[in-house]
Design a protein around this motif. Structure first.
Motif, mmCIF file in Angstrom:
data_model
loop_
_atom_site.group_PDB
_atom_site.id
_atom_site.type_symbol
_atom_site.label_atom_id
_atom_site.label_comp_id
_atom_site.label_asym_id
_atom_site.label_seq_id
_atom_site.Cartn_x
_atom_site.Cartn_y
_atom_site.Cartn_z
ATOM 1 N N GLY A 148 80.197 39.476 24.946
ATOM 2 C CA GLY A 148 81.484 40.141 24.846
ATOM 3 C C GLY A 148 81.665 41.196 23.794
ATOM 4 O O GLY A 148 82.794 41.501 23.426
ATOM 5 N N GLY A 149 80.576 41.778 23.281
ATOM 6 C CA GLY A 149 80.694 42.843 22.297
ATOM 7 C C GLY A 149 80.934 44.188 22.965
ATOM 8 O O GLY A 149 81.596 44.289 23.996
ATOM 9 N N THR A 150 80.354 45.240 22.379
ATOM 10 C CA THR A 150 80.540 46.585 22.909
ATOM 11 C C THR A 150 79.704 46.782 24.170
ATOM 12 O O THR A 150 78.475 46.663 24.137
ATOM 13 N N LEU A 151 80.369 47.092 25.280
ATOM 14 C CA LEU A 151 79.704 47.300 26.566
ATOM 15 C C LEU A 151 80.131 48.655 27.122
ATOM 16 O O LEU A 151 81.134 49.227 26.715
ATOM 17 N N GLY A 152 79.353 49.163 28.067
ATOM 18 C CA GLY A 152 79.676 50.442 28.693
ATOM 19 C C GLY A 152 78.815 50.654 29.914
ATOM 20 O O GLY A 152 78.016 49.791 30.299
ATOM 21 N N ILE A 195 64.287 48.202 14.237
ATOM 22 C CA ILE A 195 65.469 48.801 14.845
ATOM 23 C C ILE A 195 65.140 50.233 15.251
ATOM 24 O O ILE A 195 64.917 51.094 14.395
ATOM 25 N N GLN A 196 65.124 50.476 16.553
ATOM 26 C CA GLN A 196 64.983 51.833 17.071
ATOM 27 C C GLN A 196 66.367 52.367 17.392
ATOM 28 O O GLN A 196 67.153 51.700 18.074
ATOM 29 N N SER A 197 66.673 53.592 16.919
ATOM 30 C CA SER A 197 68.034 54.101 17.001
ATOM 31 C C SER A 197 68.071 55.547 17.467
ATOM 32 O O SER A 197 67.102 56.299 17.317
ATOM 33 N N LYS A 198 69.222 55.918 18.033
ATOM 34 C CA LYS A 198 69.517 57.321 18.346
ATOM 35 C C LYS A 198 71.002 57.539 18.061
ATOM 36 O O LYS A 198 71.813 56.623 18.151
ATOM 37 N N ASP A 199 71.376 58.773 17.712
ATOM 38 C CA ASP A 199 72.761 59.105 17.416
ATOM 39 C C ASP A 199 73.560 59.279 18.705
ATOM 40 O O ASP A 199 73.006 59.544 19.752
ATOM 41 N N ASP A 201 71.998 48.114 22.690
ATOM 42 C CA ASP A 201 73.320 48.679 22.921
ATOM 43 C C ASP A 201 73.150 50.161 23.239
ATOM 44 O O ASP A 201 72.029 50.621 23.506
ATOM 45 N N GLY A 202 74.229 50.914 23.223
ATOM 46 C CA GLY A 202 74.137 52.302 23.626
ATOM 47 C C GLY A 202 73.345 53.181 22.688
ATOM 48 O O GLY A 202 72.968 54.309 23.053
ATOM 49 N N HIS A 203 73.050 52.703 21.483
ATOM 50 C CA HIS A 203 72.362 53.525 20.491
ATOM 51 C C HIS A 203 71.166 52.840 19.835
ATOM 52 O O HIS A 203 70.424 53.508 19.109
ATOM 53 N N ASN A 204 70.988 51.542 20.054
ATOM 54 C CA ASN A 204 69.966 50.806 19.301
ATOM 55 C C ASN A 204 69.200 49.829 20.176
ATOM 56 O O ASN A 204 69.741 49.268 21.127
ATOM 57 N N LEU A 247 69.516 40.813 25.298
ATOM 58 C CA LEU A 247 70.919 40.610 24.956
ATOM 59 C C LEU A 247 71.631 41.959 24.918
ATOM 60 O O LEU A 247 71.210 42.865 24.184
ATOM 61 N N VAL A 248 72.693 42.114 25.707
ATOM 62 C CA VAL A 248 73.538 43.303 25.614
ATOM 63 C C VAL A 248 74.969 42.850 25.333
ATOM 64 O O VAL A 248 75.366 41.748 25.684
ATOM 65 N N GLY A 249 75.729 43.701 24.668
ATOM 66 C CA GLY A 249 77.057 43.288 24.228
ATOM 67 C C GLY A 249 76.993 42.370 23.029
ATOM 68 O O GLY A 249 77.998 41.750 22.666
ATOM 69 N N ALA A 250 75.832 42.281 22.391
ATOM 70 C CA ALA A 250 75.650 41.391 21.247
ATOM 71 C C ALA A 250 76.006 42.055 19.928
ATOM 72 O O ALA A 250 76.031 41.407 18.887
#
Length: 211
Positions: free
Chosen positions: A9-13, A207-211, A130-133, A98-101
């Motif tokens: 139930g975290g950030t989803l899209g 942690i792999q990330s993008k802006d 998630d959408g960035h990580n 895990l998504v929305g985590a």
């Protein structure tokens, strides 16, 4: 066994929908189950205390899931995400995603990162997206792909991680030691399509990330 994808139930899209494979076992955790159903997916199992949905939404989740497990929101010891994660571990899947985590509740986000350690201890590859990580925990030599991510950071998840050697990175390390509280491993860059991270002892959060 196929991959298990836990939607919590975290950030989803809409980015979540692009990550679903046709053979994934879909687990809806609390409001994550509602997200799946609203986007045309039928969860293989939905579980949680469902304190973040209305009665009407709960009825929809119950009727639209192949299996359903609920619990009292007060008299329980585990978060909804950990309940779903433990169930997934018991299935011995090829991978747990895990998504929305991650989201606005940092306490829940950090607790979910710690779940990756539990998966590693049982020999099951696990990651958070998630959408960035993209996050994972490693304790041995691991190959990483650059993909859509511009940066990669390394943080110790134990008091120290030793023998860290990087191949294919802009900022190399050789037999380095990272201890909690250091920022040395932040914002490295893969110079090639693939990189190699060597670890001797300890647990390393990648942690792999993008802006």
């Amino acid at each position: 066994m196929a991959r298990i994808m836990i939607i919590t139930g975290g950030t989803l899209g809409d980015w979540v929908l692009e990550e679903i494979h046709h053979d994934d076992i879909l687990v809806g955790s609390d409001r994550g189950a509602l997200f799946l159903i609203q986007h045309g997916y039928q969860p293989h199992i939905s579980m949680g205390d469902f304190d973040s949905v209305t009665r009407e939404e709960l009825a929809l989740i119950r009727s639209s899931s192949h299996a359903f497990i609920d619990c009292d929101p007060i008299y329980k010891d585990l978060t909804d995400t950990e309940m779903a994660f433990n169930w997934a571990l018991d299935q011995q899947p090829s991978h747990i995603l895990l998504v929305g985590a991650l989201g606005t509740r940092f306490d829940h986000s950090l607790a979910n990162v710690h779940l990756l350690r539990k998966g590693l201890a049982q020999g099951i590859p696990c990651s958070i997206l998630d959408g960035h990580n993209h996050l994972m925990v490693i304790d041995r030599t691991t190959r990483v792909e650059r993909g859509p991510y511009t940066h990669i950071s390394l943080l110790p998840l134990t008091l120290e991680v030793t023998g860290i050697t990087l191949h294919g990175f802009q900022y190399p390390l050789h037999q380095a030691t990272l201890t909690i509280g250091q920022s040395l491993g932040i914002s490295n860059i893969l110079q090639e399509a693939n990189g190699l991270i060597e670890v001797s002892t300890g647990l390393l959060l990648v942690i792999q990330s993008k802006d």
